[in-house]
Motif scaffolding. Structure first.
Motif, PDB file in Angstrom:
ATOM      1  N   CYS A  23       0.844  -1.172  -0.129  1.00 34.95           N
ATOM      2  CA  CYS A  23      -0.041   0.131   0.140  1.00 34.95           C
ATOM      3  C   CYS A  23       0.980   1.390  -0.124  1.00 34.95           C
ATOM      4  O   CYS A  23       2.139   1.073   0.046  1.00 34.95           O
ATOM      5  N   ILE A  25       1.331   3.484   2.500  1.00 31.75           N
ATOM      6  CA  ILE A  25       1.602   3.805   3.603  1.00 31.75           C
ATOM      7  C   ILE A  25       2.990   4.343   3.705  1.00 31.75           C
ATOM      8  O   ILE A  25       3.918   3.601   3.084  1.00 31.75           O
ATOM      9  N   ASN A 169       3.070   9.724   6.929  1.00 26.83           N
ATOM     10  CA  ASN A 169       1.609   9.758   6.634  1.00 26.83           C
ATOM     11  C   ASN A 169       0.930   8.803   7.484  1.00 26.83           C
ATOM     12  O   ASN A 169      -0.282   8.393   6.831  1.00 26.83           O
ATOM     13  N   VAL A 170       1.319   8.427   8.708  1.00 24.51           N
ATOM     14  CA  VAL A 170       0.674   7.530   9.419  1.00 24.51           C
ATOM     15  C   VAL A 170       0.241   8.089  10.835  1.00 24.51           C
ATOM     16  O   VAL A 170       1.319   8.481  11.512  1.00 24.51           O
ATOM     17  N   GLN A 207      -3.638  10.655   4.888  1.00 26.86           N
ATOM     18  CA  GLN A 207      -3.147  10.181   5.828  1.00 26.86           C
ATOM     19  C   GLN A 207      -3.618   8.732   6.286  1.00 26.86           C
ATOM     20  O   GLN A 207      -4.888   8.492   6.171  1.00 26.86           O
ATOM     21  N   TRP A 208      -2.707   7.827   6.770  1.00 29.85           N
ATOM     22  CA  TRP A 208      -3.233   6.488   7.284  1.00 29.85           C
ATOM     23  C   TRP A 208      -3.344   6.688   8.593  1.00 29.85           C
ATOM     24  O   TRP A 208      -2.915   7.432   9.390  1.00 29.85           O
ATOM     25  N   VAL A 221      -6.571  -4.188   6.671  1.00 30.29           N
ATOM     26  CA  VAL A 221      -6.239  -2.848   5.976  1.00 30.29           C
ATOM     27  C   VAL A 221      -7.381  -2.462   5.047  1.00 30.29           C
ATOM     28  O   VAL A 221      -7.685  -3.337   4.145  1.00 30.29           O
ATOM     29  N   ARG A 224      -7.234   3.018   4.106  1.00 32.04           N
ATOM     30  CA  ARG A 224      -6.153   3.592   4.601  1.00 32.04           C
ATOM     31  C   ARG A 224      -6.186   3.480   6.252  1.00 32.04           C
ATOM     32  O   ARG A 224      -5.536   4.452   6.983  1.00 32.04           O
ATOM     33  N   ILE A 243       4.856  -1.875  10.228  1.00 31.77           N
ATOM     34  CA  ILE A 243       4.772  -0.867   9.082  1.00 31.77           C
ATOM     35  C   ILE A 243       5.982  -0.306   8.499  1.00 31.77           C
ATOM     36  O   ILE A 243       6.734   0.283   9.312  1.00 31.77           O
ATOM     37  N   VAL A 248       2.218  -3.270   5.189  1.00 29.42           N
ATOM     38  CA  VAL A 248       1.930  -3.631   6.467  1.00 29.42           C
ATOM     39  C   VAL A 248       1.989  -5.235   6.566  1.00 29.42           C
ATOM     40  O   VAL A 248       1.247  -5.969   5.693  1.00 29.42           O
TER      41      VAL A 248
END
Length: 254
Positions: A23, A25, A169-170, A207-208, A221, A224, A243, A248
């Motif tokens: 993904c 992420i 972005n998590v 954003q995850w 999952v 996101r 991650i 993931v």
């Protein structure tokens, strides 16, 4: 047939690691998140040696209640945080909020906490609720006794736990984020208790979100959102998500 039997035996003994999900992420560095523990020190001790010790470690809350070893889980996580040099992050969950509210206003909050696993946490500290839950004097004494058993350092550490933690972005949170609002504008109650549009509506900012709180049979999952709470206190399945940028991978105790 013998090979399959050996594989099943190994899975029961050592847990299970699932295939990585690819993904977009992108944490700033590798992070491993651990789902709701709920007093299952035995599962935590089984899971931790299987995780990458070079990874940042994030616990998403609900360390106490329902399972038998809440006091021991809290002390273990406190020690990890204090000795990790910032490599371990522990977020606040709604069950930790129950405990803190009980200490702050025991007569008002005792019944709700006791009905949601607080009795198990008290037992792990060598305490039990009074026979008459409406006895204000006894409830206040119980809160004082719990405060003594925990110690101010542990209480202060618990009260200082953040609601969210972000890398790249998590964003990690206990229960949920409102998908329509920026991370910095989230309501405390939503972070701890959830939101009706989460995780059905994907965020528009890319954003995850990694969370616990809502039990899923298997980690997943979707939109996101990484969901980690596999009901460890009842299922025996404590789950972590490793991650990396672009993937993931889940590891569970069963």
């Amino acid at each position: 047939m013998i090979t399959n039997w050996i594989r099943r035996w190994f899975d029961r003994r050592a847990g299970r690691t699932m295939n990585a999900v690819s993904c977009d992420i992108a944490p700033a560095e590798k992070v491993t998140a651990v789902g709701d523990i709920h007093g299952r020190l035995d599962l935590l001790q089984a899971l931790l040696p299987r995780l990458d010790d070079q990874s940042l470690l994030v616990f998403v809350g609900d360390y106490i209640d329902r399972g038998p070893y809440s006091a021991q889980v809290l002390r273990h996580l406190f020690h990890l945080c204090e000795t990790s040099g910032g490599r371990v992050q522990c977020l606040l969950g709604n069950h930790e909020e129950f405990l803190l509210q009980f200490l702050d206003a025991p007569e008002r909050n005792a019944r709700l906490w006791f009905q949601n696993g607080g009795v198990h946490t008290l037992a792990s500290f060598g305490l039990k609720p009074p026979g008459e839950i409406d006895n204000s004097q006894q409830i206040r004494k119980l809160a004082d006794d719990l405060r003594l058993k925990m110690g101010e350092s542990l209480i202060n550490w618990l009260a200082d736990r953040p609601l969210t933690w972000t890398t790249g972005n998590v964003t990690f949170v206990h229960a949920a984020l409102d998908p329509r609002l920026p991370i910095e504008a989230q309501d405390r109650q939503i972070c701890l208790w959830g939101h009706p549009m989460f995780p059905r509506l994907a965020r528009s900012d890319g954003q995850w979100v990694v969370h616990g709180h809502t039990i899923v049979a298997l980690p997943r999952v979707r939109n996101r959102v990484v969901s980690l709470d596999t009901g460890a206190f009842a299922s025996g399945r404590l789950t972590a998500a490793e991650i990396n940028a672009g993937s993931v991978r889940f590891t569970s105790t069963v």
